[in-house]
Scaffold this active site. Structure first.
Site, PDB file in Angstrom:
ATOM      1  N   ASP A  15     -11.448  -0.094  -6.705  1.00 39.76           N
ATOM      2  CA  ASP A  15     -11.667  -1.468  -6.265  1.00 39.76           C
ATOM      3  C   ASP A  15     -10.841  -1.780  -5.027  1.00 39.76           C
ATOM      4  OD1 ASP A  15     -13.502  -1.996  -8.166  1.00 39.76           O
ATOM      5  OD2 ASP A  15     -12.118  -3.027  -9.543  1.00 39.76           O
ATOM      6  N   ASP A  58      -6.657   2.111  -6.080  1.00 33.22           N
ATOM      7  CA  ASP A  58      -7.769   2.581  -6.912  1.00 33.22           C
ATOM      8  C   ASP A  58      -9.096   2.276  -6.228  1.00 33.22           C
ATOM      9  OD1 ASP A  58      -8.075  -0.107  -7.111  1.00 33.22           O
ATOM     10  OD2 ASP A  58      -7.732  -0.233  -9.268  1.00 33.22           O
ATOM     11  N   GLU A  72      -4.922  -8.515  -3.256  1.00 30.85           N
ATOM     12  CA  GLU A  72      -6.078  -8.482  -4.133  1.00 30.85           C
ATOM     13  C   GLU A  72      -5.665  -8.988  -5.518  1.00 30.85           C
ATOM     14  OE1 GLU A  72      -6.657  -4.376  -4.802  1.00 30.85           O
ATOM     15  OE2 GLU A  72      -8.255  -4.656  -6.244  1.00 30.85           O
ATOM     16  N   ASP A 105      -4.660  -2.380  -4.437  1.00 31.51           N
ATOM     17  CA  ASP A 105      -4.318  -1.294  -5.359  1.00 31.51           C
ATOM     18  C   ASP A 105      -4.817   0.036  -4.826  1.00 31.51           C
ATOM     19  OD1 ASP A 105      -3.049  -2.869  -7.205  1.00 31.51           O
ATOM     20  OD2 ASP A 105      -4.889  -3.319  -8.314  1.00 31.51           O
TER      21      ASP A 105
END
Ligand code: 28F
Length: 636
Positions: free
Chosen positions: A503, A501, A426, A499
């Protein structure tokens, strides 16, 4: 045994009678002896209380998971009759508890008694047989009647143990540890089941207490399955009110509650005699047929469907629809893989005609809701046609084949898929680090821009047409649709590296959904992985530790010793790591941790995809946050 003689007579066949058969082959009566079977014991007792509620005599059921390992279920119904049976000399209570298949509801005379599915229809005697101890208390005629059993046998006569003004039945049982793998009841399993039963039996209150820790729950749904539909739709944008239809027919009682929403997913929960028919069956088939016909008829009649337009399809009229169907019938036939599909053909026609008539009337009487519903179906129809066009363009044989490998792919030099990997990364900065840090021989990097997923791209078909995703499909080499060929997979490890997180979990969900829907066999063959980047770097002097969980961090800090004060860095994203660090922690096959994606993982992602893509922003945010946490936990 009977020596060596081989004559085969009736006297040599062991005929297990009564409850001994249940103890010998518990699986035949409760399915399994694992935790699922264990919980079936509760369901069976509660089913009887629910029957009493459906007969109109009981409105409170209390379930207590006791601290001493037992479970007690109590209702405020009439109390199981305690008078002696003329022929057997036993009370009705003892008969119900000790004779297999006994119980008025399965006999000839079901005097006002409603039917129940129960555990293969075997009743409370099975629970008794599989319990170390069972205590039955009946509150009736001003008295408390009590009898105790052990492994299905009465330990003493039925006795009067006190006086009471109440009426009802209370059963307390202790599952036999020699029969069940585990006798540890799971409270959340009990709560979920009781919630569902409370929805299905309008007006009954079910209280549940976990006496091991004091947790409590109470369910009461004034609207029954109508409330159930409201609950299922609470995070969606609804179109019109909940439509509720109820009718007693010669075939049995039929109840349907349904409501349209702006979502794209269909949800149907169907029940026969309060048993969840996961595989659907005749009642569902009848409902679907009536739904399509009624809406088309209404739309034509009211000029909401042009003459040149074709009919709305079954899929069009069910997009965004939430339905609960509950039927109660005399002799339910359960079929299918998991015996959870209703086979009674008479229910198809019964539901079809009842729903047809009632829903047509509803539409006539609620023109605004009707307009909203037809509008939604129209939208679904248009989207379906547009989506097909888009998909055809993408899938058309050759459309991907002739294409060269995407420029953004940093391919590996090996041409042997079995020792080649591709990292789907990403973001461009993380992609840069990964390209520099990788093993060029065996590892390819495909960076995807973070914004491939946004609210407008609510349909997978649009996502398929997205250039980033196209690049991914070309890189995999397997083609899509009819041209799909697993043997052409260019990398045997496809690693999603995002990641830790919100997103990141968003993109991971999208990719897993894509794989689940269009590349299922790649998932099934075990080629999809999720990379596990570390959460923290901890170092002192030259000594460095990377840790992947909070718990590991605490452990590592201790390991460094109390005197020294090591530095701690929390990685917020892959882009924060330099190429060496990324290699050491996440990509190096000798050190990294990879999570292999199972088909269940991908299926779960597919289910949440709709929630992520829903029209309402608030619930979606909430969901992503909850989900992101969960993923963090999963990685431990
Ligand atoms: C804790 C679980 O099992 N409740 C039940 C009744 C009430 C009757 C009944 C049950 C009669 C002859 C079988 C009472 N009065 N809760 C329960 N409540 N069973 S189970 O009858 C059983 C039949 O043999 C009941 C009049 N008719 C029925």
């Amino acid at each position: 045994m009977a020596g060596k003689t081989s004559s085969y007579g009736a006297d040599q066949i062991t005929v297990l009678e009564g409850l001994a058969a249940v103890r010998k082959r518990p699986g035949m009566y409760i399915g399994t002896t694992d935790v699922a079977g264990l919980h079936h014991l509760i369901w069976e007792i509660v089913d009887n209380a629910i029957d009493e509620a459906m007969a109109g005599y009981c409105d409170l059921i209390q379930v207590n998971v006791r601290a001493d390992g037992g479970v007690s279920v109590c209702d405020n119904g009439r109390g199981i009759p305690v008078d002696k049976h003329k022929k057997t000399g036993k009370s009705a209570l003892e008969t119900v508890l000790t004779v297999l298949h006994a119980g008025g509801k399965f006999g000839e005379d079901n005097s006002g008694y409603k039917v129940s599915g129960g555990l293969h229809g075997v009743g409370v005697s099975v629970v008794n047989a599989l319990s170390e101890t069972l205590v039955a208390e009946v509150y009736r005629d001003g008295k408390v009647h009590e009898q105790t059993y052990s492994k299905g046998d009465a330990k003493a006569e039925l006795k009067v143990s006190g006086e009471t003004k109440l009426t009802g039945t209370k059963i307390t049982f202790y599952p036999d540890k020699t029969i069940f793998d585990s006798v540890d009841f799971d409270f959340s399993t009990v709560v979920a089941r009781m919630r569902q039963q409370a929805y299905l039996t309008r007006g009954v209150t079910i209280e549940i207490v976990d006496e091991r820790n004091g947790d409590k729950c109470r369910f009461y749904f004034e609207g029954g399955i109508k409330s159930y539909v409201r609950h299922l739709n609470k995070s969606r944008d609804s179109i019109g009110d909940v439509v509720y239809i109820e009718q007693d027919t010669a075939e049995g009682k039929i109840e349907v509650a349904m409501q349209y929403t702006n979502s794209f997913q269909e949800q149907i929960y169907s029940f026969a005699n309060n048993i969840h028919t996961i595989e659907g069956g005749m009642h569902v088939t009848g409902f679907k047929a009536a739904l399509t016909r009624t809406i088309n008829t209404y739309a034509r009649k009211n000029d909401l469907l042009k003459e040149k337009d074709g009919n709305l399809t079954a899929d069009d009229v069910r997009e965004g629809l939430t339905t609960v169907i509950s039927v109660k019938l005399k002799d339910p036939q359960f079929e299918g893989q998991t015996k959870s599909k209703l086979g009674n053909a008479e229910m198809r026609t019964a539901v079809e005609s009842v729903f047809n008539e009632a829903f047509a009337e509803y539409l006539e009487e609620h023109p605004n809701d009707a307009r909203g519903v037809v509008g939604k179906c129209h939208l679904a129809a248009r989207a379906r046609m547009a989506a097909r066009a888009a998909r055809d363009t993408v899938i058309r044989k050759g459309a991907l084949e002739g294409m060269t490998l995407p420029g953004k792919l940093a391919d590996c030099s090996s041409r042997d898929p079995s020792n080649s990997e591709v990292f789907i990364v990403e973001g461009d900065s993380a992609g840069g680090s990964a390209k520099q840090g990788r093993d060029r021989e065996h590892q390819a990097i495909l960076p995807l821009r973070g914004k491939i997923l946004n609210v407008e791209q609510a349909r997978m078909d649009k996502i398929l047409a997205n250039n980033e995703v196209k690049a991914l499909i070309i890189a995999l080499g397997v083609g899509i649709g009819e041209a799909f060929d697993l043997s052409k997979l260019r990398y045997h490890k496809v690693v999603i590296m995002t990641d830790a997180d919100v997103d990141g979990s968003h993109i991971r969900t999208l990719l897993l959904t894509l794989f689940y829907r269009y590349f299922k066999s790649v998932v099934e063959a075990g080629h999809i992985y999720i990379a596990q980047p570390p959460l923290f770097k901890i170092w002192y002097g030259k000594k460095i530790e990377y840790v992947y969980t909070e718990a590991q961090k605490e452990k590592a800090l201790k390991m460094f010793g109390k005197d020294v004060n090591p530095s701690v860095q929390r990685y917020k994203g892959l882009g924060e790591m330099n190429p060496d660090q990324l290699w050491d922690t996440t990509m190096d096959p000798s050190q990294r941790r990879l999570l292999k994606v199972t088909i269940e993982d991908a299926e779960a992602a597919d289910k949440v995809f709709d929630t992520l893509m829903g029209a309402e922003v608030l619930p979606r945010k909430k969901f992503i946050n909850a989900h992101a946490k969960k993923v963090e936990n999963l990685d431990i």
